[in-house]
Design an enzyme around this catalytic site. Structure first.
Site, PDB file in Angstrom:
ATOM      1  N   GLY A   1       0.832  -1.205   0.000  1.00  0.00           N
ATOM      2  CA  GLY A   1       0.000   0.000   0.000  1.00  0.00           C
ATOM      3  C   GLY A   1       0.859   1.243   0.000  1.00  0.00           C
ATOM      4  CG  ASN A   2      -0.166   4.664  -1.519  1.00  0.00           C
ATOM      5  OD1 ASN A   2      -0.897   5.471  -0.971  1.00  0.00           O
ATOM      6  ND2 ASN A   2      -0.511   4.033  -2.640  1.00  0.00           N
ATOM      7  CG  HIS A   3       2.830   6.776   3.697  1.00  0.00           C
ATOM      8  ND1 HIS A   3       2.808   6.020   4.842  1.00  0.00           N
ATOM      9  CD2 HIS A   3       4.082   6.663   3.193  1.00  0.00           C
ATOM     10  CE1 HIS A   3       3.994   5.486   5.035  1.00  0.00           C
ATOM     11  NE2 HIS A   3       4.783   5.850   4.038  1.00  0.00           N
TER      12      HIS A   3
END
Ligand code: PMT
Length: 398
Positions: free
Chosen positions: A208-210
């Site tokens: 995923g990412n932020h």
């Protein structure tokens, strides 16, 4: 501007700022509104019913029962209103509102309302800063209510800081702007992608990412306020939104986001891709949790379809807006994406700018088109959404 013919219901709760409601009632009446005041029992300690009923030219209610034995119909009161203003809204009333408590006429009226609700909180500075108040104000915004932030200054306790109810002129102006806002995107359909995507590795892990979704949700809210019909397609995000013009679709992976986008894309007028879509996903998803064995683990990744690029390829009448999140050669990379993905404009944010990009409530953007570059200072994501849509509207008119 005017409030001619508008029905404004003011719910007053027990704080020292209650006396200022007298000015507000007078101002609303002067501008042509009809005003009905409802009070909590403790608000009566701060301002008299007689004063407020004289100014509003209507009886003021604070109890479920009238002296003549009849019932104050909170449902009717709520349905009469074009807007409900909770002012001053104490910490106690706010907490009860967002948690469904209903032990006085103000709360029963609020809970019966279908119209827009504005909240002007007022309390001492430590109460205003308390995590429970902050959380309750966020919850109220999630319900779709409009919070008019408290102002800084001297407080009744003798302390100084944020907590004073916004001045009556400010509240009045906000309500007026709300009723008189130009619905500049009425009749348009806007598709927005937001948040991250999660690419599953096994039943317990993902890539995923932020991204929090804050940027995309802010754009969705602003577009809806301008009268657009909004289709918001979001990856996993804790953000919530509640507006009659917004349909929210929650997806997890880039693949799911791709499918959802192309259910709608053909018929939208504007598409804005603010999602941080994973470029790669695991080639195979393990059916069981991957066990810890060797020192190194290699995952085979395959490229995800580029949603925005595909939108660019299929573009007909749509006005297409991309985002570029960069860490180096920002303008050059953004310009490359603008051309490669056949966009009308691209919004550049750089992780090298403090306060820009993921998670926070601010962003700092540049807007690039094939022949222009416009730079904006650091602003709240809500303000960024306004700048972005102002630019879109200006370009669409040309
Ligand atoms: O959600 P927040 O915490 O508020 O953070 C906001 C944000 C930083 C995520 C947002 O402002 C932002 O920059 N979004 C785009 C992030 C990104 O993935 O940028 P990119 O440069 O990698 O992608 C370029 C564009 O192609 C983007 O519009 C992206 O949505 C789109 N894209 C990318 C890959 C892919 N497979 N499909 C796409 O549609």
């Amino acid at each position: 501007m005017t409030l001619q013919g508008k029905n404004i219901l003011i719910c007053v709760s027990g704080g020292i700022a209650a006396y200022k409601i007298t000015y507000l009632v007078r101002d609303f009446i002067k501008k042509g509104a009809e005003v009905q005041v409802v009070m909590t029992p403790s608000a009566e300690n701060f301002v008299s019913k007689l004063t407020l009923s004289t100014l509003s030219k209507k009886p003021v209610f604070s109890d479920f029962y009238c002296e003549n034995g009849t019932w104050n119909n909170h449902v009717e009161l709520a349905l009469w209103a074009d807007v409900i203003l909770m002012a001053p809204c104490t910490a106690n009333t706010l907490a009860k509102m967002v948690h469904g408590m209903c032990d006085n006429l103000v709360l029963a009226t609020y809970m019966s309302a279908k119209c827009p609700v504005f909240i002007a909180p007022a309390m001492d500075l430590d109460m205003y800063q308390h995590p429970s108040t902050k959380q309750n104000l966020e919850l109220a915004e999630d319900f779709g209510h409009h919070v008019i932030p408290a102002e800084f200054g001297e407080l009744a306790s003798g302390l100084s800081g944020q907590g004073r109810m916004a001045e009556p002129e400010t509240i009045s102006q906000i309500i007026e702007e709300f009723f008189n806002a130009k619905k500049t995107l009425a009749g348009k359909t806007v598709l927005i992608t937001a948040g991250p995507t999660h690419e599953q590795i096994d039943p317990v892990r993902f890539i995923g990412n932020h991204s929090s979704g804050k940027m995309g949700f802010a754009i969705a809210e602003e577009a809806a306020k301008r009268g657009a019909k909004v289709i918001l397609i979001s990856g996993p995000s804790a953000e919530n939104i509640n507006h009659e013009n917004i349909a929210v679709y929650r997806v997890k992976s880039a693949k799911e986001m791709f499918s959802k986008v192309f259910e709608f894309y053909e018929n939208v007028d504007i598409a804005i891709a603010s999602a941080a879509v994973a470029d790669y996903a695991p080639k195979d998803i393990a059916s069981e949790k991957i066990k810890k064995k060797e020192d190194f683990l290699t995952l085979d990744l395959v490229k995800n379809s580029d949603i925005l690029k595909t939108m660019g390829e299929q573009k007909k009448h749509q006005f297409l807006v991309g985002f570029a999140l960069e860490t180096e050669n920002e303008e050059e990379n953004a310009k490359g994406k603008l051309l490669k993905k056949n966009l009308n404009m691209i919004v550049l944010n750089s992780l090298r700018d403090e306060g820009a990009g993921f998670q926070g409530s601010t962003n700092k953007i540049k807007i690039l088109t094939s022949d222009s570059l416009l730079e904006f200072p650091l602003k709240s994501k809500k303000e960024v959404a306004k700048d972005l849509l102002n630019f879109v509207e200006e370009k669409m008119v040309k």
